[in-house]
Design a protein around this motif. Structure first.
Motif, PDB file in Angstrom:
ATOM      1  N   LYS A  44       0.846  -1.188   0.000  1.00 52.89           N
ATOM      2  CA  LYS A  44       0.000   0.000   0.000  1.00 52.89           C
ATOM      3  C   LYS A  44       0.883   1.239   0.000  1.00 52.89           C
ATOM      4  O   LYS A  44       2.028   1.200   0.468  1.00 52.89           O
ATOM      5  CB  LYS A  44      -0.894  -0.001   1.244  1.00 52.89           C
ATOM      6  N   ALA A  45       0.344   2.344  -0.483  1.00 50.63           N
ATOM      7  CA  ALA A  45       1.068   3.612  -0.456  1.00 50.63           C
ATOM      8  C   ALA A  45       1.501   3.908   0.978  1.00 50.63           C
ATOM      9  O   ALA A  45       0.718   3.761   1.919  1.00 50.63           O
ATOM     10  CB  ALA A  45       0.189   4.732  -1.002  1.00 50.63           C
ATOM     11  N   GLY A  46       2.765   4.259   1.143  1.00 52.44           N
ATOM     12  CA  GLY A  46       3.312   4.563   2.464  1.00 52.44           C
ATOM     13  C   GLY A  46       3.926   3.369   3.167  1.00 52.44           C
ATOM     14  O   GLY A  46       4.609   3.526   4.189  1.00 52.44           O
ATOM     15  N   GLU A  47       3.719   2.183   2.644  1.00 52.34           N
ATOM     16  CA  GLU A  47       4.247   0.976   3.271  1.00 52.34           C
ATOM     17  C   GLU A  47       5.737   0.810   2.956  1.00 52.34           C
ATOM     18  O   GLU A  47       6.173   1.019   1.829  1.00 52.34           O
ATOM     19  CB  GLU A  47       3.463  -0.244   2.776  1.00 52.34           C
ATOM     20  N   GLY A  65       3.657   0.609 -10.003  1.00 54.88           N
ATOM     21  CA  GLY A  65       3.688   1.621  -8.962  1.00 54.88           C
ATOM     22  C   GLY A  65       4.970   2.425  -8.922  1.00 54.88           C
ATOM     23  O   GLY A  65       5.825   2.322  -9.802  1.00 54.88           O
ATOM     24  N   LYS A  66       5.081   3.246  -7.861  1.00 53.80           N
ATOM     25  CA  LYS A  66       6.239   4.121  -7.657  1.00 53.80           C
ATOM     26  C   LYS A  66       6.766   3.929  -6.243  1.00 53.80           C
ATOM     27  O   LYS A  66       5.989   3.697  -5.316  1.00 53.80           O
ATOM     28  CB  LYS A  66       5.858   5.595  -7.833  1.00 53.80           C
ATOM     29  N   ASN A 110       5.389   4.665  -2.798  1.00 55.44           N
ATOM     30  CA  ASN A 110       4.793   6.000  -2.948  1.00 55.44           C
ATOM     31  C   ASN A 110       3.333   5.889  -3.367  1.00 55.44           C
ATOM     32  O   ASN A 110       2.530   6.758  -3.068  1.00 55.44           O
ATOM     33  CB  ASN A 110       5.546   6.795  -4.033  1.00 55.44           C
ATOM     34  N   THR A 111       3.027   4.833  -4.100  1.00 53.21           N
ATOM     35  CA  THR A 111       1.682   4.518  -4.553  1.00 53.21           C
ATOM     36  C   THR A 111       1.455   3.049  -4.223  1.00 53.21           C
ATOM     37  O   THR A 111       2.367   2.390  -3.733  1.00 53.21           O
ATOM     38  CB  THR A 111       1.561   4.705  -6.087  1.00 53.21           C
TER      39      THR A 111
END
Length: 171
Positions: A44-47, A65-66, A110-111
């Motif tokens: 997940k974003a932020g993980e 993703g990024k 990031n995403t």
């Protein structure tokens, strides 16, 4: 996970496997052996995917993703080194396939991201059966480390010159 035929074009775009020809039956056999040991992980974003200082045993290919690459400074600050996108055909944690050293940076999603991953143990088991895989990948890693050392030496020289200049002008 996508089929071998769907993942193959991504694999051969990754620097580690770029020396493999997807049209060659021998190279396809080797890459299929790698594919069969890959698993997909979703973030997940932020993980956090990899944490600096942790001992790692897996290497990752960013499939979608990024990610943000950061590193801690000796004073405890965190600096952003780069933001990378799956379209750049990036991989990280590759030193885990030859060593259980601690991670040199933190990689954070990031995403939402998907990463193909393989453990060093699984990779080495393929190399036992397909020595050309180990030879080619280690050759790429050696070139990559050589470039990193050259850049680090250049950066040290620039920092040293800037420090000397600052001392001379400050006196």
């Amino acid at each position: 996970m996508d089929s071998f035929e769907q993942v193959l074009p991504k694999l051969v775009k990754i620097q580690l496997f770029a020396d493999f020809d997807p049209q060659s039956p021998d190279d396809r056999r080797i890459l299929k052996a790698v594919y069969e040991k890959l698993s997909i992980k979703k973030f997940k974003a932020g993980e956090t995917i990899i944490r600096e200082g942790d001992v790692g045993d897996s290497f990752y290919i960013l499939y979608s993703g990024k990610v943000l690459i950061t590193r801690g400074t000796p004073s405890g600050d965190v600096i952003a080194l780069d933001t990378l996108d799956a379209s750049q055909n990036i991989f990280f944690g590759e030193m885990a396939i030859i060593s259980n050293d601690s991670r040199s940076a933190t990689v954070t999603a990031n995403t939402e991201c998907e990463a193909l991953t393989i453990s060093g143990k699984a990779f080495l088991s393929i190399c036992d059966k397909e020595p050309i895989l180990g030879y080619r990948v280690l050759s790429v890693l050696a070139r990559r480390l050589t470039n990193t050392l050259a850049e680090t030496s250049k950066d040290k020289a620039i920092l040293y010159a800037a420090l000397c200049n600052e001392i001379e002008n400050g006196v």
